[in-house]
Structure formats: C-alpha cells, structure tokens
Design a protein around this motif. Structure first.
Motif, PDB file in Angstrom:
ATOM      1  N   PHE A 222       6.378  34.693 -41.461  1.00 33.76           N
ATOM      2  CA  PHE A 222       5.869  35.130 -40.159  1.00 33.76           C
ATOM      3  C   PHE A 222       5.392  33.943 -39.330  1.00 33.76           C
ATOM      4  CE2 PHE A 222       5.489  39.478 -41.977  1.00 33.76           C
ATOM      5  CZ  PHE A 222       6.218  40.125 -40.992  1.00 33.76           C
ATOM      6  N   ASN A 225       8.548  32.317 -38.103  1.00 33.58           N
ATOM      7  CA  ASN A 225       9.247  33.152 -37.134  1.00 33.58           C
ATOM      8  C   ASN A 225       8.508  33.227 -35.805  1.00 33.58           C
ATOM      9  OD1 ASN A 225      11.358  33.780 -38.846  1.00 33.58           O
ATOM     10  ND2 ASN A 225      10.315  35.563 -39.708  1.00 33.58           N
ATOM     11  N   PHE A 226       7.186  33.449 -35.889  1.00 30.80           N
ATOM     12  CA  PHE A 226       6.423  33.598 -34.647  1.00 30.80           C
ATOM     13  C   PHE A 226       6.344  32.282 -33.882  1.00 30.80           C
ATOM     14  CE2 PHE A 226       4.638  37.650 -36.360  1.00 30.80           C
ATOM     15  CZ  PHE A 226       5.005  38.448 -35.279  1.00 30.80           C
ATOM     16  N   ASP A 228       8.718  29.947 -33.944  1.00 29.30           N
ATOM     17  CA  ASP A 228      10.061  29.793 -33.362  1.00 29.30           C
ATOM     18  C   ASP A 228      10.210  30.612 -32.090  1.00 29.30           C
ATOM     19  OD1 ASP A 228      10.974  28.076 -35.214  1.00 29.30           O
ATOM     20  OD2 ASP A 228      12.138  29.547 -36.388  1.00 29.30           O
ATOM     21  N   VAL A 229       9.827  31.904 -32.238  1.00 26.00           N
ATOM     22  CA  VAL A 229      10.035  32.805 -31.110  1.00 26.00           C
ATOM     23  C   VAL A 229       9.141  32.411 -29.942  1.00 26.00           C
ATOM     24  CG1 VAL A 229       8.405  34.700 -31.554  1.00 26.00           C
ATOM     25  CG2 VAL A 229      10.664  35.227 -30.667  1.00 26.00           C
ATOM     26  N   GLU A 232      10.896  29.767 -27.999  1.00 31.14           N
ATOM     27  CA  GLU A 232      11.905  30.398 -27.139  1.00 31.14           C
ATOM     28  C   GLU A 232      11.252  31.025 -25.913  1.00 31.14           C
ATOM     29  OE1 GLU A 232      14.186  33.257 -29.438  1.00 31.14           O
ATOM     30  OE2 GLU A 232      14.512  31.757 -31.003  1.00 31.14           O
ATOM     31  N   LEU A 233      10.138  31.724 -26.178  1.00 30.83           N
ATOM     32  CA  LEU A 233       9.459  32.411 -25.079  1.00 30.83           C
ATOM     33  C   LEU A 233       8.951  31.424 -24.044  1.00 30.83           C
ATOM     34  CD1 LEU A 233       7.396  35.222 -26.854  1.00 30.83           C
ATOM     35  CD2 LEU A 233       9.393  35.503 -25.389  1.00 30.83           C
ATOM     36  N   ASP A 255       2.757  37.777 -24.602  1.00 28.86           N
ATOM     37  CA  ASP A 255       3.443  37.761 -25.904  1.00 28.86           C
ATOM     38  C   ASP A 255       3.111  36.490 -26.689  1.00 28.86           C
ATOM     39  OD1 ASP A 255       4.541  40.185 -25.579  1.00 28.86           O
ATOM     40  OD2 ASP A 255       6.594  39.504 -25.137  1.00 28.86           O
ATOM     41  N   ASN A 259       1.478  36.124 -30.267  1.00 25.62           N
ATOM     42  CA  ASN A 259       2.157  35.407 -31.352  1.00 25.62           C
ATOM     43  C   ASN A 259       1.247  34.376 -32.011  1.00 25.62           C
ATOM     44  OD1 ASN A 259       4.346  36.889 -30.748  1.00 25.62           O
ATOM     45  ND2 ASN A 259       5.601  35.207 -29.933  1.00 25.62           N
TER      46      ASN A 259
END
Lengths: 453, 129
Positions: A222, A225-226, A228-229, A232-233, A255, A259
């Motif tokens: 997590f 992943n968080f 990474d995302v 991107e965000l 968001d 995250n």
C-alpha cells in the motif's frame, strides 16, 4: 603379748582388701614385715624370760602405736580407721594393764578384776564398733556398687551416643550429598526448561514468520502503491493547474492528501508488526506496559491466520473479531500475552481444520472452520474468549491440556509446551485466569480473564 | 460501451487505490468499478443483477472465510461468461496451477503491477468495443 596378737590381727586385716578397696603392693610388703615383727614379739614374750619378755611387751606397745598412727595419718589407709577405733580401747586397757603389771605386779594383781571389767567393756565396744563398721561398710559397698553400675550404664549410654552421633554424621553426609546432587539436577532441569521455553518461542516465531511476512508485505504494498499513484496524481494536478481547472485540481489535491494519510497509516502498521515480532522473540520476560488488548488480539489473530494460510495452501477458515471498545488498556507484557493469543488461536484453527478434514473425508463439504475472538470489559478487568467450532477436547484429557509436554498433535507438530506456557503467562505472569470449555465434536472456548492492574 | 469490473479483496484500501489508478477511465465513463471485501459479498454483488453486468472479476486469494480460489470455482460454475483473474501475495506454483485449472484467466501477484493490469483491462475494453 595381747597387743602383739592384736597387732598381728590388725596387720592381717590391713593387708586384706576391704570390699573394693585394695592396698598397694608396697603397703602389703610393709604389713608383712609388721606381721613378722609381731609374731617375733609374741614368740619372745611367750618365753617369759624376765626383762626380755618385758622388753618384748614394750616393743609390742610401740608396734601397736606405730600401726595406729600410720593408719590414722595415711589417707590411703583411712578406710581402716573404723577398725582402729574399734580396737583402740582394748589396746589402751591392755597397754595400761600390762604397763602396771610390769611396774608394780602386786598393784596389778590387787586391781586385776577392774582391769578385766575394763577389758570386757573395751571388748564390747570393739564388737559394737565392728558390727557398726561392717554395716557402714556394707552400705558403702552397696553405694559403690550402685555407683559402678551407674558408671557402667553411663559408659553404655555414652558409647550408644557416640554410635548415634557417628550414624547421624554419616546420614548427614549422605543427605548433603543427595541434596547437592538434587540441586545439580534441579539446576540442569532449569537450564533445560529455559532452553525448551526458548525453543518454543523460536518455534512459534517460525510459525509467525510467514504470517509476519504477509502482514508486512501488505502495508508495504500500500505504501508503494499510494506513493506511486500520488506521483501520477501530482503530474495530473500540474496539468490541470496549467489548464486553469482549479476545481479538478482541488479534487486531485484532496486525493493526494488522503493518499499521504494512507501511506502514513500503512507505514505505522508495518512498524507495529515489526515491533511485535521483536517483542515476541525477546528471550527474557519483558516489562509490563500499557497495551491495547483489542489491538493485540486483532494483530495476533491476523498473524496466526496468515501464518497458517501461508504454510498450508489448502487451509481455509473464517475468523470473526468481536471487540468491546470498552476493553481498553491493560498493563501487560505484550510479547508474552501475544504468545498466549497466538497459541490459543493457532490451536483453534488447527482444531477447526481437523474437523473440516474429517468431514471432508466423509463427503461433507459445507463445514466452514471458524475462529472467533471476543473481548469484553468485565468488573475485574478484561475477558478474552477464543472459540472455535472444531472437534473439541475429550473430557478425559481436559485436565491434562495445561500440563507441560502434553500434546495430541502428531510427533513433530507440537512441543506440548504451548498451553502450559500460556497458563503460566496468564496466571503467574499476569495474575489472571484461564479456563476451557468444550463439547467434543462441537466447539472449544478458552476464556482468559486479566485483572486491572 | 461501459465495462463493469468487480474487485474482491479483504483490504478495504484497495478500493481507493483502484479508483485513483483508473481515475481517467472512470471519469470518461468507459469503466465502472465495484468492490467486495469477501467471497460471500462478491457473490451477493453478482447475484443482485440478472444477468450480472460485471464482465470481469479480480479476486484476492487469501481472505478470511471463502478463499479466492473457492470464489473462482463458484463464479465459473454459475457465470461461466465472466472472466476471473486472481491477485495474490502468494505467487507459488500450487496456487497458480489451481487457479488456472479452475478457469482463471490471469494470475497477478502482489504488489500489483498496475501497468499489466491496465493492459489486461484495456484489452477487455477494446474487445468489448
């Protein structure tokens, strides 16, 4: 002449032992000499040669006097004092009579009757004294015998006492040796026990490893992943801002903030698992610290489940957690209590899985092994229940399950120390109670009650 | 054409992650995501529509209660048309073979590689269109 005879008699008796008292050889020699002298005096006096027999009479006085003085003066001869006193009046009367006879015979003849009467009294005195003396002597001898008997008894007692003392000493030595031997054995056993406890800890740590790996991997995924995302965000955010779309940008920002919170949350989760693992492997008994009982139960339920799941792919089970938010914080040793939870939960899954295998073998496939962990605040502290719908514990072994080395698992599958250690941790370590309720084929419930500190 | 995908995992944060990862697709309306946190819940979701709108299920294997593999079998029995792929932290051959033999389409390992997941979903969407 009479005094000579008396001297002879006295010397004879002086030489003889009186009861238990004997005189030395030296004295006997002297007395023998005295007896010879007395016999000679008697002989000389008997020949009745004028002057010479008178001289002999005087010599007999001297001899008698020597005997009296020697006997009275020498402590060694004191036992014959009585005899001397008995004879003394006769001797005195005779000395007087014979002296007067020597000096003035006519006077003596005239008063002879009186002398004879005096002699008679002296004789009666002697007899009375003799009877008295012999009585005293007998009493004395009796006393002496008694004393001897006592002494003998004392000696026997003494030797018995010595014997006893030797025996006691011997026994004490043997007992001391035995005690030392037992102490050695005890310390060896203690060392062995410590090793076993350590081995059990390590074994349960091994059981935990797979669960821990899974439990750490999940939050780490997590975190990755968080983050990474979020990257991107943020790239998107940049584009949105450049395009002037503030509303969309704000949405993205929300968001990202969420995250980052998630990253933090999962980072903490991994952190607490690693800390728990360290606590579990710590070999000395840890310190009590304020611990959230619900969190601990949750953590070890997951560790147990994922540990079993990771090691046995065919393992499926359901678990339920009913946590009382009021359960709160207790002063416990988290590593130790965690070990108890792990042990009981592992056992619960094992029992439920065994029942599933048995039912599957019979063709019944619908059974779902389920382990439930409940916490409840009670007036005295917190109650934790770990229950399973497994095959249960037969009544005849229920008493034995907390005994060390008792196990129903196949060889190599269980050390038989898990429950006994759990029992010790709950009762001795935390002053709590642990009890079991079970219906064979239906369920098992372990109830732990921990007191408020 | 909108594709509806069901994701099954006992970790609830998975929902947030997927929603952000597929943000653009969801926004454009080409993809609809729904979530279930156990095997039972997943079956309830599928049962709620006749026939189910879901075309693809991604399921975790290790979950309390019904495992992902059991769920796979049940879905394949009742809804053979739905694609099912597994996502598991335990990518061992035993799990892999069991999944494949039970009709799984793909087997993804955790941590999820979203690029390959996106490709898979993209392929599904283009197939549908």
């Amino acid at each position: 002449m009479v005094l000579g005879i008396i001297s002879l008699i006295l010397l004879y008796y002086l030489k003889q032992p009186m009861g238990l008292i004997t005189v030395s050889a030296e004295w006997k020699r002297i007395f023998n000499g005295g007896m010879v002298a007395a016999a000679a005096i008697i002989g000389i006096a008997a020949v009745k040669i004028p002057l010479i027999s008178g001289l002999a009479t005087i010599l007999s006085f001297v001899l008698a006097a020597i005997i009296v003085v020697v006997t009275l003066k020498n402590p060694e001869l004191h036992h014959r004092k009585g005899m001397i006193y008995a004879w003394l009046p006769i001797m005195a009367v005779n000395v007087l009579g014979e002296s007067i006879e020597l000096i003035n015979k006519s006077f003596y003849t005239k008063w002879e009757n009186y002398f004879e009467v005096a002699e008679l009294f002296a004789f009666i005195w002697a007899i009375a004294m003799w009877i008295n003396n012999s009585k005293q002597r007998k009493a004395l001898e009796q006393e002496k015998l008694k004393a001897l008997a006592r002494e003998k008894e004392f000696k026997i007692t003494e030797s018995l006492k010595n014997q006893l003392e030797r025996q006691v000493e011997q026994r004490t030595k043997e007992l001391t040796e035995q005690k030392n031997e037992l102490e050695n054995t005890l310390s060896e056993l203690r060392a062995a026990q410590n090793q076993l406890i350590h081995a059990e800890k390590m074994a349960s740590l091994g059981e935990l490893t797979a669960g821990i790996a899974h439990e750490i991997q999940n939050p780490l995924n997590f975190v990755n992943n968080f983050s990474d995302v979020s990257t991107e965000l943020l790239t998107e955010l940049k584009e949105e801002l450049q395009a002037g779309k503030t509303e969309d940008a704000m949405e993205i920002l929300e968001d990202v903030i969420q995250n980052l919170n998630k990253i933090h949350h999962h980072g903490k989760r991994a952190d607490s698992i690693v800390k728990g693992m360290l606590q579990h492997s710590r070999s000395n008994t840890g310190q009590k610290e304020p611990t959230d009982i619900n969190a601990l139960a949750d953590e070890y339920l997951r560790l147990s489940y994922h540990g079993l799941r990771a090691r046995d792919k065919s393992f499926t089970a359901d678990f339920k957690l009913n946590l009382d938010p009021e359960a709160g914080i207790l002063q416990v040793v988290p590593g130790d209590l965690g070990r108890v939870f792990l042990n009981l939960i592992n056992n619960a899954f094992y029992a439920a899985d065994e029942k599933k295998k048995e039912l599957n073998a019979k063709g019944e496939k619908d059974f779902m092994p389920t382990v439930t962990v409940n916490t409840k605040k009670i007036s005295t502290g917190v109650e934790i229940q770990i229950s399973d719908n497994g095959k249960g514990i037969p009544a005849e072994i229920k008493e034995k399950i907390f005994q060390p080395f008792f196990t129903t698992k196949p060889t190599g599958k269980g050390t038989g120390l898990g429950l006994s250690m759990s029992y010790d941790i709950v009762t001795k370590g935390h002053g709590g109670e642990i009890e079991v309720d079970s219906k064979p084929g239906e369920y098992t419930v372990f109830t732990i009650k921990l007191p408020k500190s | 054409m909108k594709s509806k995908i069901l994701i099954v995992d006992d970790e609830k944060d998975v929902e947030m992650l997927f929603r952000q990862k597929f943000r653009k697709e969801i926004k454009s309306g080409s993809l609809e995501l729904c979530f279930a946190f156990s095997g039972d819940e997943a079956l309830t979701v599928l049962d709620s529509e006749h026939p189910p709108q879901v075309v693809y299920v991604f399921s975790d294997i290790n979950m309390p209660g019904m495992s992902g593999l059991e769920l796979l079998e049940k879905i394949k029995n009742r809804f053979p048309q739905i694609n099912v792929s597994m996502i598991s932290a335990y990518g061992d051959s035993q799990n892999y073979e069991k999944a494949m033999n039970s009709g799984a389409k793909e087997f993804f390992t955790k941590p999820i590689d979203f690029d390959s997941l996106k490709k898979e979903i993209g392929a599904l969407m283009s197939e549908k269109n």
